[in-house]
Design a protein around this motif. Structure first.
Motif, mmCIF file in Angstrom:
data_model
loop_
_atom_site.group_PDB
_atom_site.id
_atom_site.type_symbol
_atom_site.label_atom_id
_atom_site.label_comp_id
_atom_site.label_asym_id
_atom_site.label_seq_id
_atom_site.Cartn_x
_atom_site.Cartn_y
_atom_site.Cartn_z
ATOM 1 N N LEU A 94 -6.205 -5.459 -9.270
ATOM 2 C CA LEU A 94 -5.476 -4.201 -9.189
ATOM 3 C C LEU A 94 -5.724 -3.592 -7.810
ATOM 4 O O LEU A 94 -6.867 -3.406 -7.409
ATOM 5 C CB LEU A 94 -5.961 -3.246 -10.289
ATOM 6 N N LEU A 95 -4.641 -3.338 -7.093
ATOM 7 C CA LEU A 95 -4.706 -2.755 -5.751
ATOM 8 C C LEU A 95 -3.763 -1.562 -5.687
ATOM 9 O O LEU A 95 -2.711 -1.566 -6.330
ATOM 10 C CB LEU A 95 -4.241 -3.757 -4.691
ATOM 11 N N ILE A 96 -4.118 -0.588 -4.877
ATOM 12 C CA ILE A 96 -3.218 0.529 -4.606
ATOM 13 C C ILE A 96 -2.807 0.430 -3.143
ATOM 14 O O ILE A 96 -3.656 0.475 -2.253
ATOM 15 C CB ILE A 96 -3.897 1.881 -4.888
ATOM 16 N N GLY A 97 -1.519 0.256 -2.909
ATOM 17 C CA GLY A 97 -0.982 0.214 -1.555
ATOM 18 C C GLY A 97 -0.565 1.620 -1.139
ATOM 19 O O GLY A 97 0.052 2.335 -1.930
ATOM 20 N N ILE A 98 -0.889 1.987 0.085
ATOM 21 C CA ILE A 98 -0.555 3.315 0.594
ATOM 22 C C ILE A 98 0.191 3.150 1.910
ATOM 23 O O ILE A 98 -0.320 2.542 2.851
ATOM 24 C CB ILE A 98 -1.817 4.166 0.822
ATOM 25 N N GLY A 99 1.414 3.683 1.950
ATOM 26 C CA GLY A 99 2.220 3.617 3.159
ATOM 27 C C GLY A 99 3.337 4.641 3.118
ATOM 28 O O GLY A 99 3.846 4.972 2.042
ATOM 29 N N ASN A 100 3.699 5.169 4.250
ATOM 30 C CA ASN A 100 4.786 6.156 4.344
ATOM 31 C C ASN A 100 4.586 7.321 3.374
ATOM 32 O O ASN A 100 5.524 7.768 2.729
ATOM 33 C CB ASN A 100 6.153 5.514 4.086
ATOM 34 N N ALA A 101 3.332 7.787 3.236
ATOM 35 C CA ALA A 101 2.982 8.896 2.341
ATOM 36 C C ALA A 101 3.391 8.610 0.900
ATOM 37 O O ALA A 101 3.718 9.508 0.150
ATOM 38 C CB ALA A 101 3.577 10.206 2.835
ATOM 39 N N GLN A 102 3.375 7.337 0.508
ATOM 40 C CA GLN A 102 3.694 6.913 -0.845
ATOM 41 C C GLN A 102 2.648 5.912 -1.296
ATOM 42 O O GLN A 102 1.935 5.332 -0.476
ATOM 43 C CB GLN A 102 5.070 6.255 -0.906
ATOM 44 N N ILE A 103 2.593 5.707 -2.619
ATOM 45 C CA ILE A 103 1.683 4.689 -3.137
ATOM 46 C C ILE A 103 2.458 3.654 -3.932
ATOM 47 O O ILE A 103 3.542 3.922 -4.431
ATOM 48 C CB ILE A 103 0.545 5.284 -3.994
ATOM 49 N N LYS A 104 1.881 2.465 -3.996
ATOM 50 C CA LYS A 104 2.467 1.362 -4.763
ATOM 51 C C LYS A 104 1.316 0.673 -5.475
ATOM 52 O O LYS A 104 0.311 0.329 -4.862
ATOM 53 C CB LYS A 104 3.163 0.387 -3.827
ATOM 54 N N LEU A 105 1.458 0.497 -6.752
ATOM 55 C CA LEU A 105 0.455 -0.198 -7.538
ATOM 56 C C LEU A 105 0.781 -1.682 -7.549
ATOM 57 O O LEU A 105 1.922 -2.070 -7.802
ATOM 58 C CB LEU A 105 0.449 0.353 -8.961
ATOM 59 N N VAL A 106 -0.214 -2.497 -7.257
ATOM 60 C CA VAL A 106 -0.053 -3.950 -7.271
ATOM 61 C C VAL A 106 -1.051 -4.498 -8.287
ATOM 62 O O VAL A 106 -2.250 -4.257 -8.176
ATOM 63 C CB VAL A 106 -0.322 -4.565 -5.887
ATOM 64 N N GLN A 107 -0.541 -5.214 -9.266
ATOM 65 C CA GLN A 107 -1.390 -5.776 -10.304
ATOM 66 C C GLN A 107 -0.916 -7.192 -10.584
ATOM 67 O O GLN A 107 0.274 -7.445 -10.735
ATOM 68 C CB GLN A 107 -1.289 -4.914 -11.562
ATOM 69 N N PHE A 108 -1.871 -8.116 -10.634
ATOM 70 C CA PHE A 108 -1.511 -9.493 -10.961
ATOM 71 C C PHE A 108 -2.694 -10.187 -11.614
ATOM 72 O O PHE A 108 -3.836 -9.774 -11.469
ATOM 73 C CB PHE A 108 -1.021 -10.268 -9.730
ATOM 74 N N GLU A 109 -2.379 -11.231 -12.357
ATOM 75 C CA GLU A 109 -3.383 -12.032 -13.036
ATOM 76 C C GLU A 109 -3.394 -13.404 -12.385
ATOM 77 O O GLU A 109 -2.507 -14.225 -12.630
ATOM 78 C CB GLU A 109 -3.043 -12.138 -14.525
ATOM 79 N N PRO A 110 -4.378 -13.652 -11.515
ATOM 80 C CA PRO A 110 -4.400 -14.928 -10.793
ATOM 81 C C PRO A 110 -4.853 -16.073 -11.691
ATOM 82 O O PRO A 110 -5.515 -15.877 -12.700
ATOM 83 C CB PRO A 110 -5.426 -14.676 -9.685
ATOM 84 N N GLU A 111 -4.471 -17.243 -11.291
ATOM 85 C CA GLU A 111 -4.941 -18.456 -11.951
ATOM 86 C C GLU A 111 -5.577 -19.310 -10.876
ATOM 87 O O GLU A 111 -4.889 -19.693 -9.927
ATOM 88 C CB GLU A 111 -3.773 -19.189 -12.609
ATOM 89 N N PRO A 112 -6.843 -19.556 -10.914
ATOM 90 C CA PRO A 112 -7.831 -19.200 -11.921
ATOM 91 C C PRO A 112 -8.207 -17.717 -11.860
ATOM 92 O O PRO A 112 -7.800 -17.016 -10.932
ATOM 93 C CB PRO A 112 -9.028 -20.090 -11.556
ATOM 94 N N PRO A 113 -9.012 -17.236 -12.812
ATOM 95 C CA PRO A 113 -9.393 -15.822 -12.837
ATOM 96 C C PRO A 113 -10.278 -15.446 -11.647
ATOM 97 O O PRO A 113 -10.859 -16.319 -10.986
ATOM 98 C CB PRO A 113 -10.131 -15.662 -14.163
ATOM 99 N N PRO A 114 -10.374 -14.147 -11.356
ATOM 100 C CA PRO A 114 -11.115 -13.680 -10.178
ATOM 101 C C PRO A 114 -12.533 -14.229 -10.000
ATOM 102 O O PRO A 114 -12.874 -14.624 -8.874
ATOM 103 C CB PRO A 114 -11.104 -12.153 -10.339
#
Length: 142
Positions: A94-114
């Motif tokens: 889970l990552l929070i991207g911040i750009g242009n005074a906005q936020i974007k949530l990035v979530q993914f389930e990698p294979e293999p697990p973290p």
């Protein structure tokens, strides 16, 4: 019917660039997220973020700061808080991207697990941070 302004294209550009960066670097981002989680401990309630200004770099987004921002924007980030609560670092990133005074949530389930990604990376957190920040600077042209 709907027109795209120059501002909209700029906002979509950083979001799509961030998506492409994440897609191209899933395994190492998972390794980094897990390594930082282990390093900081389970009681830590910071979320890993990517701030695009002045140049792309990793940051921590503190839970109280996200809650305060949610309050300032009339609870428009309530869903993000729910996702943060349900986040399982052993299975997903889970990552929070911040750009242009906005936020974007990035979530993914990698294979293999973290945890496995971290083992396979065979390096330390600082090296992963440096490597990924260098790639961000090359790939994200905001």
């Amino acid at each position: 019917m709907f027109s795209t302004t120059q501002s909209d294209r700029g906002e979509n550009s950083w979001r799509s660039q961030l998506n492409e960066f994440v897609k191209a670097n899933q395994q190492e981002l998972a390794a980094l997220a897990w390594g930082l989680f282990v390093q900081r401990g389970e009681s830590d309630n910071n979320t890993l973020g990517i701030d695009l200004e002045p140049k792309p770099h990793f940051i921590y987004c503190a839970r109280p700061a996200i809650e305060a921002l949610n309050h300032k924007v009339d609870n428009q980030l309530q869903e993000i808080l729910g996702i943060l609560d349900a986040h399982n670092p052993k299975q997903e990133v889970l990552l929070i991207g911040i750009g242009n005074a906005q936020i974007k949530l990035v979530q993914f389930e990698p294979e293999p697990p973290p945890p496995v990604c971290f083992e396979q990376a065979a390096t330390d957190v600082n090296t992963l941070l440096e490597r990924l920040e260098q790639r961000m600077c090359e790939q994200l042209k905001c």
